[in-house]
Design an enzyme around this catalytic site. Structure first.
Site, mmCIF file in Angstrom:
data_model
loop_
_atom_site.group_PDB
_atom_site.id
_atom_site.type_symbol
_atom_site.label_atom_id
_atom_site.label_comp_id
_atom_site.label_asym_id
_atom_site.label_seq_id
_atom_site.Cartn_x
_atom_site.Cartn_y
_atom_site.Cartn_z
ATOM 1 N N THR A 176 0.875 -1.186 0.000
ATOM 2 C CA THR A 176 0.000 0.000 0.000
ATOM 3 C C THR A 176 0.901 1.221 0.000
ATOM 4 O O THR A 176 2.085 1.110 0.288
ATOM 5 C CB THR A 176 -0.888 -0.008 1.279
ATOM 6 N N VAL A 205 -12.796 -5.572 -1.030
ATOM 7 C CA VAL A 205 -12.425 -4.218 -0.610
ATOM 8 C C VAL A 205 -11.722 -4.328 0.735
ATOM 9 O O VAL A 205 -12.219 -5.006 1.639
ATOM 10 C CB VAL A 205 -13.671 -3.321 -0.479
ATOM 11 N N GLY A 206 -10.570 -3.678 0.846
ATOM 12 C CA GLY A 206 -9.815 -3.713 2.104
ATOM 13 C C GLY A 206 -10.090 -2.499 2.960
ATOM 14 O O GLY A 206 -11.115 -1.822 2.821
HETATM 15 N N1 ASP Z 1 -4.258 -2.813 3.627
HETATM 16 C C1 ASP Z 1 -4.186 -3.258 2.266
HETATM 17 C C2 ASP Z 1 -5.405 -4.076 1.954
HETATM 18 O O1 ASP Z 1 -5.790 -4.899 2.762
HETATM 19 C C3 ASP Z 1 -2.961 -4.049 1.955
HETATM 20 C C4 ASP Z 1 -1.670 -3.546 2.546
HETATM 21 O O2 ASP Z 1 -1.615 -2.495 3.147
HETATM 22 O O3 ASP Z 1 -0.655 -4.195 2.418
HETATM 23 O O4 ASP Z 1 -5.930 -3.936 0.896
#
Ligand code: ASP
Length: 317
Positions: A176, A205-206
């Protein structure tokens, strides 16, 4: 009048140092530095924290080294579905987009949702259409693809077939980008953008586009941008939890961010990290993985970038 400060991250899914050439690491650090300088230029000219975090995230989205924009993760079907959000700590205004496939810079779409609609979150084709209608550049979905993500997808699929998915590295799985800033007016802002998890199902969706989960900013308290397994960050309302620990619990920024990453998230046995800044420009960037691409220019004006444990201090920005 506040002294400005800015921090950025390129995710806690960092490659082991020996898995990339020194030239590629140098370019990764150069892109972190460019993102910091893009935000810093705005802050030192008296601009807003909101503009600064957006500008910094655009640079990281355009870099192939991070999982956002160009270089984003692929779904099971080898498609990119991107999530982003931005929040203004002064007004608590916020905007987000999720599962977009065509907007070149999802963070700009999130900003447009915040500034030019009555919504906080728009999804999928409708979000792409909205951003297009606001004049934001679009690209073919393949623009976001890099060789590294194609390889990561193939490797995850092979691991899934062999039943060894638990052995996949953080770098294979996710990443991210994000930015937090304090401007001269004392306003805080946060922005986060991601391609999410490699090999994720369509429509997943995260936490990144969810205000309070992956992104949060509130003047007088803090601004936060998170990275790690989004499902856990959503259930823990993680970014808001940092602010609540400070405002209700009386914790300092360091206590609140260390508790979240090393107690709460490590307790869930996930790789996790975040960047956060408080109302005085103090920056924290804890992570429990082997690395987290990150950088900051504190109120002392010194630029720092890092990918693993060691921090490279540079001259005054
Ligand atoms: N938080 C992001 C998601 O779950 C992934 C990440 O930050 O590595 O989409």
């Amino acid at each position: 009048m506040s002294l400005p400060a800015i921090a950025i991250h390129g995710g806690c899914g960092t490659l082991a140092a020996n898995l990339q050439s020194e030239a590629d690491w140098a370019q990764t650090r150069a892109h972190l530095e460019a993102a910091l300088r893009a935000g810093w230029k705005i802050l030192t000219a008296g601009g807003s924290a909101l503009d600064a975090v957006e500008a910094a995230v655009v640079v990281l989205e355009d870099s192939p080294h991070f999982n956002a924009g160009h270089g984003a993760a692929l779904t099971e079907q080898s498609v990119h579905e991107l999530d982003a959000s931005i929040m203004d700590g002064a007004t608590l205004a916020a905007g987000g987009v999720c599962t977009v496939r065509a907007i070149r810079n999802p963070i700009r779409a999130a900003r447009a949702v915040m500034d030019q609609s009555d919504c906080v979150l728009l999804s999928g084709d409708a979000a792409d259409a909205f951003a297009r209608s606001k004049g934001l550049p679009t690209v073919a979905n393949g623009y976001f693809t890099t060789e590294r993500r194609v390889q990561a997808l193939a490797s995850l699929k092979a691991r899934a077939a062999r039943g060894t998915i638990g052995l996949a590295s953080e770098a294979e799985r996710h990443g991210t980008v994000g930015a937090v800033a304090l401007d001269r007016q004392g306003d805080l802002a946060a922005a986060t953008s991601t391609g999410g998890f490699n090999n994720k199902p369509a429509g997943r969706v995260g936490d990144t586009p969810i205000v309070g989960a992956g992104t949060y900013a509130r003047n007088g308290v803090c601004a936060v941008s998170c990275t790690g397994q989004g499902e856990v960050f959503m259930r823990r309302v993680a970014a808001y939890d940092v602010a609540a620990r400070m405002s209700y619990g009386g914790q300092t920024l360091r206590q609140a961010t260390d508790t979240l990453v090393f107690d709460v998230m490590s307790g869930h046995k996930i790789g996790a990290g975040l960047i956060a800044i408080d109302a005085f420009g103090q920056v924290c960037a804890p992570f429990n993985t082997l690395g987290m691409a990150r950088g900051w220019i504190g109120t002392d004006g010194v630029l720092n970038v890092a990918t693993h444990k060691d921090v490279l201090r540079m001259e005054r920005a």
